[in-house]
Design a protein around this motif. Structure first.
Motif, mmCIF file in Angstrom:
data_model
loop_
_atom_site.group_PDB
_atom_site.id
_atom_site.type_symbol
_atom_site.label_atom_id
_atom_site.label_comp_id
_atom_site.label_asym_id
_atom_site.label_seq_id
_atom_site.Cartn_x
_atom_site.Cartn_y
_atom_site.Cartn_z
ATOM 1 N N ALA B 375 0.828 -1.203 0.000
ATOM 2 C CA ALA B 375 0.000 0.000 0.000
ATOM 3 C C ALA B 375 0.865 1.256 0.000
ATOM 4 O O ALA B 375 0.474 2.293 -0.555
ATOM 5 C CB ALA B 375 -0.940 -0.002 1.208
ATOM 6 N N THR B 380 1.072 7.686 1.439
ATOM 7 C CA THR B 380 0.948 7.611 2.884
ATOM 8 C C THR B 380 -0.462 7.197 3.308
ATOM 9 O O THR B 380 -0.629 6.383 4.216
ATOM 10 C CB THR B 380 1.280 8.974 3.507
ATOM 11 O OG1 THR B 380 2.529 9.408 2.981
ATOM 12 C CG2 THR B 380 1.383 8.874 5.007
ATOM 13 N N GLY B 381 -1.467 7.791 2.638
ATOM 14 C CA GLY B 381 -2.858 7.478 2.996
ATOM 15 C C GLY B 381 -3.127 5.980 2.951
ATOM 16 O O GLY B 381 -3.569 5.388 3.948
ATOM 17 N N PRO B 382 -2.858 5.310 1.822
ATOM 18 C CA PRO B 382 -3.083 3.858 1.770
ATOM 19 C C PRO B 382 -2.274 3.094 2.816
ATOM 20 O O PRO B 382 -2.763 2.104 3.358
ATOM 21 C CB PRO B 382 -2.628 3.496 0.349
ATOM 22 C CG PRO B 382 -2.853 4.729 -0.439
ATOM 23 C CD PRO B 382 -2.550 5.867 0.494
ATOM 24 N N ILE B 384 -1.519 4.098 5.828
ATOM 25 C CA ILE B 384 -2.210 4.234 7.125
ATOM 26 C C ILE B 384 -3.502 3.417 7.130
ATOM 27 O O ILE B 384 -3.798 2.695 8.081
ATOM 28 C CB ILE B 384 -2.543 5.715 7.417
ATOM 29 C CG1 ILE B 384 -1.291 6.580 7.328
ATOM 30 C CG2 ILE B 384 -3.234 5.846 8.772
ATOM 31 C CD1 ILE B 384 -0.382 6.511 8.482
ATOM 32 N N ILE B 385 -4.270 3.528 6.047
ATOM 33 C CA ILE B 385 -5.545 2.801 5.998
ATOM 34 C C ILE B 385 -5.307 1.297 6.102
ATOM 35 O O ILE B 385 -5.969 0.590 6.868
ATOM 36 C CB ILE B 385 -6.312 3.142 4.698
ATOM 37 C CG1 ILE B 385 -6.707 4.616 4.692
ATOM 38 C CG2 ILE B 385 -7.555 2.271 4.562
ATOM 39 C CD1 ILE B 385 -7.316 5.088 3.386
#
Lengths: 722, 722
Positions: B375, B380-382, B384-385
């Motif tokens: 991811a 960064t977003g993916p 964290i998710i």
């Protein structure tokens, strides 16, 4: 029985109101040719997805109906005089009616919302006030349709299964229609999951490549994922939420009627069963007045220069006050005992409390959102950590509020026990049911505000993509910010009502277990023990643990689905940037349809596993660990679900508004330096918003449906677990 | 009573072993002058913080002891023959003994760990094998001290309060020493919170400015926060965890003895009370053999070219097998019923299961960590998710494992009920206690592995900061990676044992409520009802909800504290870069002491609020909603705590190892392209690790202490809630 006529009348009134609103919205100006083009593309994508999604759901629902029908037919003992195959068929029919009505309200609501988008964009050329009125009316179509259909649906099923006949038939009818709640939540679960995954995968995916990588604005036509994102607002926020609130109101209504049966059995006054229907009918009327005033009456309408949220607050206040007055009238007419009026007031006050709590945690005026913006100054890591901390923290106040409301309304109910000649528990749990009905009275108004959110969001996207002037964009931006707030408020309200309703739904389940045991001819002390859910027993404790565990696993699957589908979109948009020449210069249009198709296929695949998990685990737990452990599974699963959904909804809302706060240009650090769009703090906040997206629009709302689904599954299949 | 002598003997043996290990470690080579300089700075910072921290804790503990003493004195009824002021004083003394012993084991363990760091760095110049041996022996000092002291402490208090005298005195003694568990968890909570906030604020803060902003490596001497970070490993991971596991073993041991009382009352065989002490004493001996074999015996020691984890696995396997054999011997000697041996085996198997589950979710060989790395390719977003999704998902297997272990060991216990002449519940819950004791048998070995983590982490930092050659750094890097795994495994084990112990601690609480009610002369059915925790009652349900709510609020405060203190460090390091000329060129040294001081002050301030919340809320809930609601508060709080701690511990571990996986250079995308240190994927993974840090090293471990604190508070103050 004097007031029962209000139910069909108010339902029809709501549908007439829906017709008027739809007519009013649809006749409006559709804006420029460019706007219409964009809107047509969105419409096409949304309809294509909804068709495929509901086809999948229909197949799943029919299979489920057959299985449920067979399972129920095999149950040897039941609390009603209807038995065997007939009971199986009736339950399956109720399931399918609930499923169909839930699907219908989701689809029509979305259809009108998609039609409203472009008209709001068109109206925005004349000013914010007309745009707000069109958006709220468009949203109200969905809101009143959902609440009206749920009321009419429950009423008609109740009548069809002999509820108006009085005597044994009236006593049995609420138990016979629980299948409807199950059907509605079954559809809602898949609708919310599929739509939620779609909307956030598209949003996160296109933001990641567009805003973060390529540095182009949100809703920029050069981004291949942008139409999928706008489609997502409709299929997730409108259709999903519509189905969700449909099943909530159905399940809570039927649950309350089942509790009324226990009082009816003693008092022989059928009004105790009718009361939940009638009080919600009056709530519907109060909401109609509220929406009408907000969009038409001078004092309530948006004044020039005013925040767009203000007229909605005034309209909501009017609705709540009207609902309070009506609650007094209905209680005194039907129940003749003032304590239940106060229980209803507890519910109305709780709805206001949830509004205030949600506002505090998600609006940039207060500490929580500001602390996230401040943390963004130190980077992405602090933004995420602070956002998670805000999400975790914001569960405390709702838990305390619900605790007070439950104990308060229960205590009020017990004060009527002696007069009614029933056990304190029976009157007390009915008190919590009245509070829940009170909280649900303004539901249609709230749902209108909710659908307002995606409509203005889409209108903003259409304005941006059609290249309309900056002036208009400013107006729709202000509405979009208000839409974010209304969406957060509705989710807070939905969770609050779910929490308050939890106890009544447990009560209905325990009542049903007791009734079945009585029908089995078990000894009186065993029947009485049905109302005990003893966590001190090891299998009950393990059931409780598994309930909480399911909530976390389900959220994990929903989050992972968003991440996986978003990755596909990222890859596709990157590929288009790379392979289609001239996209970045605006010379060539990206292939929107392909991105829409990839999102649709990915989301439909991804929704099946968590959905089946949610349906399968409670059945397995009930069969292996039996009825009492299943009750603990349901109760502690509900507690965990409410809390985790609150973390996700408000945490996500706070992240979003922290980003918007920075974008507004009003955010400055300790030295007074302003950090706005494009600053490092803004970049950190954009990542935070990306993380918050699947929280607040996929996992959070899906958890809300899951809680209801657990309640209705256990209610329908209780005899299997004894 | 034949085997009770093993308890003091094994305790002394453990202390002798600790003395030998400490002597062996301290006589080793301390490495180069540069290494010693760095180590001295770390030592200074750690001692300064620990002094201030334990001074604060001492004041809080003395105040708490007085309050508890007074509250207990005022209790009119008690289950023991000791009453009034004498009971108050005895409880307060037990509280202070527990508090002092917990503090002592934390402090000494940390002291030896800090001394080991530099010796591991020194030994690393000769190879990985000697470095591993020194680190594991240094870790074992802490491990055996904690477990040995807890065993001796409980034994001595038990003897002092008349436990060996038999009859009434033996029956009363376990109830009289519960204050010790409360004192130990009270200190542990503040130690873990303060240390946890310190270590992660320093880590996150210095990583943010160093790695992310300035682009310099971890542990680079130019970073002003780097010494604070290294100090943090010692005060958080060593001192905090030591205090935590001390209170766990104490609380679970006393709880199991209380359950033994219920069987003793019927069988008149005092061995049922002694059994938990004796079986843990044998576990201590098994662990001594395990550690000795791992660091000395040819077959067990690290072979050239082997993964550093392997010898520890062999040692752990040896310990578990030995423990199993000993469990058989002790059960047959003392209880004379084979079913309890199988219950003990369930516990041992559960400890292995938790090892495997934790490995699956936190090692880069399997899907979860790889999915986070993958991811990271999309931003960064993916990252964290996906990390959050992994964290949420990984709660399912532990919940199921604990569920099976609880039901299995309970069922085994009930098989002995007829032979013993006790109720099935009494024998069943004792079965879960035996399983817990089984799981705790290898505790000392596990704790040694745990403290191994921060020691090698620090050794790596010393090697880096002292400018030692790349060769040596590689060896300590490999050890550091193994240390991360051992830390994750210990946390998994700790949570698993807490979950298994939960039921026994609830049982002890319910037993105590029943005893007090009996002493009050209440009717037999009221006394019997004490073992029912009925979630169907509204106040009990609200208690349950508040229990889960406390867990989330507490985590929020812990996370927020890390974020706030980290912000201060970011600002300070930024200031030093700006104001001290020549830092970046290495011409001038940064002011490490100032960064250490800022971290210390910030963490000490930040630990007070969540700590007082954790102590205050259960008391308020108990007083307002009474004993049964308090039981639900404890139970559902425990469920929520175990699950949320699992999310945080393993989620954080997975993020950390995803980053390390990318840094290893072995990670490649679908096209086969390698993304390593410095790539965009790596940057995303670094942010993920930053978010995971307060999860796995602050909030997660603190939740573990909180669960135990809830159990001991309710146990000590139960009479207040009746």
């Amino acid at each position: 029985m004097d007031l029962i006529w209000v139910v069909p009348v108010s339902g029809l009134l709501a549908l007439l109101f829906v017709g008027y609103l739809a007519w009013d919205v649809l006749k409006r100006d559709k804006g420029t040719k460019e706007m219409q083009e964009v809107a047509a593309t969105i419409f096409e994508g949304a309809v294509a997805f909804i068709k495929r999604q509901y086809l999948t759901i229909a197949i799943l629902a029919i299979v489920a109906a057959v299985i449920i029908g067979v399972l129920v037919s095999l149950e040897q003992f039941t609390e009603t005089n209807v038995k065997g195959m007939e009971l199986g068929i009736r339950t399956a029919v109720a399931f399918l009616v609930g499923a169909a009505a839930s699907a219908l309200s989701g689809i029509i609501g979305m259809y009108v919302a998609v039609q409203s988008n472009v008209r709001v964009a068109g109206a925005a050329r004349k000013g914010v006030e007309p745009a707000l009125a069109v958006a709220l009316r468009g949203g109200a179509v969905s809101g009143f349709l959902v609440v009206g259909l749920s009321l009419i649906g429950v009423y008609l099923m109740f009548v069809a299964y002999g509820g108006l006949a009085g005597g044994e038939a009236a006593r049995n009818a609420p138990f016979l229609i629980v299948g409807m709640g199950f059907g509605a939540s079954f559809v809602a679960l898949f609708a919310q999951l599929g739509g939620g995954i779609y909307t956030k995968a598209a949003d996160v995916g296109s933001d990641l490549v567009g805003k973060v990588e390529a540095g182009i604005p949100e809703d920029d036509p050069r981004n291949a994922g942008v139409i999928a994102d706008l489609v997502g607002d409709n299929v997730g926020d409108c259709a999903g939420r519509g189905a969700d609130l449909f099943e909530s109101t159905v399940a809570e209504n039927i649950g309350a009627m089942i509790l009324g049966v226990a009082i009816y059995v003693v008092t022989k006054n059928v009004d105790w069963i009718f009361f939940p229907l009638v009080v919600r009918a009056f709530g519907l009327i109060a909401s109609i007045v509220g929406v009408w005033a907000t969009t038409s009456l001078p004092f309530f309408k948006l004044n020039p220069g005013e925040e767009p949220m203000n007229p909605m607050f005034r309209g909501f206040a009017l609705t709540v006050v009207l609902a309070g007055v009506m609650m007094y009238y209905v209680v005194m007419q039907m129940l003749g005992n003032i304590v239940f009026f106060w229980a209803g007031v507890v519910g109305l006050v709780t709805s206001v409390a949830f509004f205030l709590i949600t506002m505090y945690y998600t609006e940039s005026r207060w500490r929580p959102v500001q602390s996230i913006a401040k943390a963004s100054l130190r980077g992405t890591g602090p933004n995420i950590i602070t956002g998670l901390a805000v999400g975790l923290e914001n569960t405390a106040a709702p838990v305390v509020a619900v605790g007070i409301a439950l104990i308060g309304s229960y205590w009020l109910g017990t004060q009527a026990a002696v007069a009614l000649g029933v056990a304190p528990y029976v009157a007390g749990v009915f008190g919590t049911a009245v509070a829940t009905m009170g909280m649900l009275m303004p539901a249609a108004f709230i749902l209108a505000m909710d659908t307002f959110g995606p409509i203005v969001d889409n209108a903003g996207g259409i304005v941006e993509m059609s290249g309309a002037p900056e002036e208009i964009r400013k107006g729709t931006d202000a509405l979009d910010a208000a839409g974010n707030t209304t969406k957060a408020l509705t989710k807070g309200y939905a969770i609050g009502s779910a929490a308050l309703a939890a106890f009544l739904l447990f009560g209905a389940y325990l009542d049903k277990v007791a009734e079945v045991r009585k029908a089995m001819g078990l000894p009186a002390e065993v029947v009485k023990a049905s109302h005990t859910v003893d966590l001190g027993k090891v299998e009950v404790f393990v059931g409780a643990m598994l309930g909480a565990g399911l909530i976390f696993l389900f959220s994990a699957l929903a989050m992972r689905a968003v991440s996986e589908v978003a990755e596909k979109i990222v890859d596709e948009v990157r590929r288009q940037f790379r392979e289609i020449p001239g996209i970045m210069e605006g010379k060539n249009k990206p292939d929107y349809a392909r991105a829409v198709d990839i999102t649709a296929r990915g989301s439909l695949q991804a929704m099946v596993a968590p959905g089946l998990l949610a349906v399968g685990v409670p059945i397995i737990v009930g069969i292996v660990l039996r009825a009492e452990a299943e009750a603990a599974f349901l109760m502690v699963g509900t507690i965990a679900g409410i809390i985790l959904a609150t973390v996700m909804n408000n945490g996500g809302g706070a992240w979003d508004n922290a980003k918007k706060f920075i974008e507004s240009g009003e955010f400055h650090d300790e030295t007074g330096k302003v950090h706005k769009k494009g600053s490092d703090a803004h970049k950190a906040a954009v990542v935070g918003d990306t993380v918050g997206d699947p929280f607040k629009d996929t996992a959070g709302p899906s958890l809300h449906v899951l809680i209801k689904l657990l309640a209705t599954i256990t209610l329908v299949l209780a005899p299997l677990f004894i």
